[in-house]
Each structure stands twice: as C-alpha cells, then as structure tokens.
Design an enzyme around this catalytic site. Structure first.
Site, PDB file in Angstrom:
ATOM      1  N   LYS A 111     -13.575  -8.260  10.495  1.00 37.37           N
ATOM      2  CA  LYS A 111     -14.357  -7.022  10.584  1.00 37.37           C
ATOM      3  C   LYS A 111     -15.814  -7.316  10.873  1.00 37.37           C
ATOM      4  CE  LYS A 111     -11.544  -3.928   7.760  1.00 37.37           C
ATOM      5  NZ  LYS A 111     -11.457  -3.162   6.517  1.00 37.37           N
ATOM      6  N   LYS A 192      -2.141  -6.889  15.018  1.00 36.08           N
ATOM      7  CA  LYS A 192      -1.412  -5.915  14.191  1.00 36.08           C
ATOM      8  C   LYS A 192      -1.774  -4.488  14.600  1.00 36.08           C
ATOM      9  CE  LYS A 192      -4.506  -5.378  10.418  1.00 36.08           C
ATOM     10  NZ  LYS A 192      -5.170  -5.703   9.278  1.00 36.08           N
ATOM     11  N   LYS A 195      -5.735   1.381  13.380  1.00 35.97           N
ATOM     12  CA  LYS A 195      -5.869   2.841  13.311  1.00 35.97           C
ATOM     13  C   LYS A 195      -6.279   3.598  14.582  1.00 35.97           C
ATOM     14  CE  LYS A 195     -10.418   2.196  11.471  1.00 35.97           C
ATOM     15  NZ  LYS A 195     -11.030   1.558  10.390  1.00 35.97           N
TER      16      LYS A 195
HETATM   17  P1  TYM Z   1      -5.435  -0.078   4.542  1.00 40.68           P
HETATM   18  O1  TYM Z   1      -5.978   1.289   4.298  1.00 40.68           O
HETATM   19  O2  TYM Z   1      -5.951  -0.838   5.712  1.00 40.68           O
HETATM   20  O3  TYM Z   1      -3.848  -0.009   4.721  1.00 40.68           O
HETATM   21  C1  TYM Z   1      -3.013   0.645   3.789  1.00 40.68           C
HETATM   22  C2  TYM Z   1      -1.726  -0.110   3.640  1.00 40.68           C
HETATM   23  O4  TYM Z   1      -1.061  -0.233   4.911  1.00 40.68           O
HETATM   24  C3  TYM Z   1      -0.731  -1.603   5.163  1.00 40.68           C
HETATM   25  N1  TYM Z   1      -0.835  -1.846   6.623  1.00 40.68           N
HETATM   26  C4  TYM Z   1       0.148  -2.375   7.369  1.00 40.68           C
HETATM   27  N2  TYM Z   1       1.394  -2.792   7.064  1.00 40.68           N
HETATM   28  C5  TYM Z   1       2.172  -3.270   8.072  1.00 40.68           C
HETATM   29  N3  TYM Z   1       1.747  -3.367   9.357  1.00 40.68           N
HETATM   30  C6  TYM Z   1       0.515  -2.961   9.723  1.00 40.68           C
HETATM   31  N4  TYM Z   1       0.120  -3.028  10.997  1.00 40.68           N
HETATM   32  C7  TYM Z   1      -0.353  -2.448   8.709  1.00 40.68           C
HETATM   33  N5  TYM Z   1      -1.634  -1.957   8.707  1.00 40.68           N
HETATM   34  C8  TYM Z   1      -1.903  -1.598   7.430  1.00 40.68           C
HETATM   35  C9  TYM Z   1      -1.773  -2.401   4.400  1.00 40.68           C
HETATM   36  O5  TYM Z   1      -1.327  -3.702   4.122  1.00 40.68           O
HETATM   37  C10 TYM Z   1      -1.958  -1.556   3.147  1.00 40.68           C
HETATM   38  O6  TYM Z   1      -1.002  -1.887   2.165  1.00 40.68           O
HETATM   39  N6  TYM Z   1      -7.861  -2.885   1.236  1.00 40.68           N
HETATM   40  C11 TYM Z   1      -6.775  -1.951   1.386  1.00 40.68           C
HETATM   41  C12 TYM Z   1      -6.894  -0.720   0.515  1.00 40.68           C
HETATM   42  C13 TYM Z   1      -7.048  -0.978  -0.955  1.00 40.68           C
HETATM   43  C14 TYM Z   1      -6.007  -1.435  -1.831  1.00 40.68           C
HETATM   44  C15 TYM Z   1      -6.609  -1.464  -3.125  1.00 40.68           C
HETATM   45  C16 TYM Z   1      -4.688  -1.820  -1.636  1.00 40.68           C
HETATM   46  C17 TYM Z   1      -8.148  -0.754  -1.706  1.00 40.68           C
HETATM   47  N7  TYM Z   1      -7.898  -1.057  -3.024  1.00 40.68           N
HETATM   48  C18 TYM Z   1      -5.858  -1.888  -4.224  1.00 40.68           C
HETATM   49  C19 TYM Z   1      -3.956  -2.244  -2.751  1.00 40.68           C
HETATM   50  C20 TYM Z   1      -4.545  -2.282  -4.031  1.00 40.68           C
HETATM   51  C21 TYM Z   1      -6.745  -1.473   2.820  1.00 40.68           C
HETATM   52  O7  TYM Z   1      -7.768  -1.451   3.504  1.00 40.68           O
HETATM   53  O8  TYM Z   1      -5.563  -0.963   3.225  1.00 40.68           O
END
Ligand code: TYM
Length: 328
Positions: A111, A192, A195
């Site tokens: 990022k 991957k 968004k």
């Molecule tokens: P975020 O918002 O980017 O994504 C949410 C969830 O979706 C999963 N994900 C994917 N899984 C498979 N293939 C993909 N291409 C893909 N893109 C996203 C992510 O692995 C995630 O599980 N840092 C975290 C948010 C967060 C969090 C937490 C998660 C904040 N606090 C505490 C768990 C526990 C994030 O940015 O996810």
C-alpha cells in the site's frame, strides 16, 4: 463457547474475494460460536477517504453483511468507531509491537508503494487490528489468505503482552478456507481481486448478472485449452477452478476433471457465481429501504460489544500499571 471475531473495511462495494475468502465463513461460524463482526471504519481512515463516501460505505458494508446472512440475533454486528475501546487498546498494542515487525508487513509495503502520502496510521494499522481481535478474547479469526500475516503478528503481540504483564489476552488463530482464500483478478490472475469494482477483473457482489457473465467469459486464461489446476503455471484457469470449487464446495482438482475446454468452465463458473449472488442482491435491495433499522441494529450491536470490550480493556490497563479510571 469459542469466540469468533472478524472485520471488514468499508471501502466501497464488496467483491467475490471478500465473500469467498471471509464472509461465507463469518456466516457459517455464527451458528455454533459466539460471533463478533465489525465494519472497521477507523482502519479506512488510514487512507483519508472522502467523509461523505466513508459514511455511505460504512452503512453499505453493514447492509451487505446483513444481506450475506449475518444474523444480528446470533452475532454482534457493529461499527468499530462506535466502541472507543478499540482506539484506546490500539495505543497499548503500538507500545507492544516492534517497529521492525510492522516494517515487515507485506500489506504495508504494497500500500505504501502505491501512495503519495503514507500516514503513520497506515504503518501502525496491524496494531489497531490486534486491538480489535484481542478486545473480545477471540479464539478464531475467519479471514482470507492476505490477512494471515496480520493475524500471526496479533498472536505475537498477545503473547508478548502476556509475558510482560501476566495473562491478559486469549491468543487467537486464523481460519482460512481451503478454496477461495485467495481469489485472483480475472484479467491479471497473478494479482488478488481487489476493490476497483469498475475493473473487468473484479466481480462485485451486487453486480448485474449479465455483467458477471461477461466478465467471466472474458477472463484471461491461456492458449493450452487444458483445464488443469496449477496456480503457478496456469494462474487464470486455476483461479476459475478455485472459484467454482469454492462456490460448489468441492476441490479445484475434482472440478478440473469435469472440463476439457475453457468455454464451458467459464460459463459454469459464471452461472454458479450468479446463483450464489442472486439472493444476496435481492436481500440488499430489501434492506436498503430501511437505513434507520440498520442504524438501530448497529447501535444495539455496539452496546453489546462495549460490555465485553470495557472488561478486557480494564484488565489490560490494570495489568500494565495504569491507575483505574474511576475507583470502584
Ligand atoms: P479487507 O476489508 O481488505 O477484506 C475483508 C476480508 O476479505 C478477505 N479478502 C479476500 N479473500 C479472498 N480473496 C481475495 N481477493 C480477498 N480480498 C479480501 C480478507 O482477507 C478479509 O478477511 N485488515 C482487514 C480488516 C480488519 C480485520 C480486523 C480482519 C480489521 N480488523 C480484525 C480480521 C480481524 C482488511 O483490510 O480486510
């Protein structure tokens, strides 16, 4: 009962990766676990989103979580910033994690390479994520594969805090699905899926069925016409096999046995995905007509979350030597 916690950023529309990598497990785990799920708006602030957009995206993310099947009767669903304990414990986590550990996080490297302005918050992001998880005495964290490193770091932080100050936090483990943990971009299958929903490589959960079908039809494969699961040498085809496997609950290898050509594989994957998304899209339409009800549910969720969070935070404060806020 074991406790489950996970979070998702309100970053404008959810995609198939979010659904297959994480949200389907969120729904499954609420059946026989104490589940706490959160829209992490404080994490979104690390990249300075437009305020009106952040507000809309936060409500949209909550609506989406309800649409995919999070049941507010079973799970605690809330918005991170409504429970101030997250930000407070994050400071203690920042004082527990090492600068070198944060510097090694691959998400930070990715990022920060892509941004002109890199906030200190983007750097300490995993400390806030650790606070989210540890506040709820979490045992299991259902996430996609890209969060594995953050959860490992959270475990290290919990163990270090417990060694320094005595037993304070439960040490959580990640739950990562076998298929669908890393859904790749349909046009650039070595990256991957992420968004940018207008992109031809990303499938939005709310996207029109025709558009979903078109994107799968145009997905990048290769010229072999050999449907074999091998992510290293055949990333595009393997991604399609992985998606179809995840949606139908099979293994990518078993799915591969059914196909000799890419055309039918693409068509069947598109149909299976549309079948999965249809009821979610319908439910989203219904729920969007009553935002006041969603705000009410989130408020009730925050109140429930806060009762657990205050107890854990108080334990951490006391163990670390901070004087009680209000004498009891
Ligand atoms: P975020 O918002 O980017 O994504 C949410 C969830 O979706 C999963 N994900 C994917 N899984 C498979 N293939 C993909 N291409 C893909 N893109 C996203 C992510 O692995 C995630 O599980 N840092 C975290 C948010 C967060 C969090 C937490 C998660 C904040 N606090 C505490 C768990 C526990 C994030 O940015 O996810």
């Amino acid at each position: 009962m074991a406790r489950v916690f996970s979070g998702i950023q309100p970053s404008g529309g959810m995609h198939l990766g979010n659904l297959l990598g994480a949200l389907r497990n969120w729904v499954a785990y609420q059946q026989d676990h104490e589940a706490v799920y959160c829209v992490v708006d404080l994490h979104a602030l690390t990249t300075a989103p437009d305020p009106a957009e952040l507000r809309d995206n936060t409500m949209a993310a909550a609506t989406m979580l309800l649409s995919v099947g999070i049941d507010p009767e079973r799970s605690t669903l809330f918005v991170q910033s409504a429970v101030a304990e997250h930000a407070e414990l994050a400071w203690m986590m920042e004082c527990t994690v090492g600068f070198g550990e944060l510097r090694r996080m691959t998400q930070f490297k990715d990022k920060s390479d892509r941004s002109d302005f890199v906030s200190a918050g983007l750097f300490t992001y995993p400390a806030l994520q650790a606070a989210d998880i540890l506040l709820y005495d979490t045992d299991l964290v259902p996430v996609g594969d890209d969060q594995r490193q953050h959860i490992e770091l959270c475990r290290d932080i919990a163990e270090r805090f417990n060694r320094r100050y005595g037993d304070t936090f439960a040490v959580p483990a990640p739950v990562i699905p076998k298929a669908g943990a890393r859904v790749m971009d349909l046009q650039r299958p070595t990256d991957k899926m992420s968004k940018s929903l207008e992109s031809a490589g990303t499938i939005g959960v709310l996207e029109e069925p025709d558009s979903v079908t078109r994107k799968f039809k145009r997905a990048v494969t290769d010229s072999d016409n050999d449907a074999r699961y091998d992510p290293d040498t055949k990333p595009g085809v393997s991604n399609l096999l992985g998606i179809l496997a995840s949606v139908t609950g099979r293994t990518p290898q078993a799915v591969a046995d059914d196909y000799t050509q890419y055309g039918p594989l693409k068509a069947d994957t598109a149909d299976a995905v549309n079948e999965l998304l249809d009821p979610i899209r319908r439910r989203y339409q219904e729920l969007s007509s009553d935002p006041a009800e969603i705000s009410r549910l989130l408020q009730a969720g925050a109140d429930k979350a806060r009762t657990v969070a205050t107890t854990t935070l108080e334990r951490a404060r006391t163990n670390a030597g901070l004087i009680p806020r209000s004498p009891t």
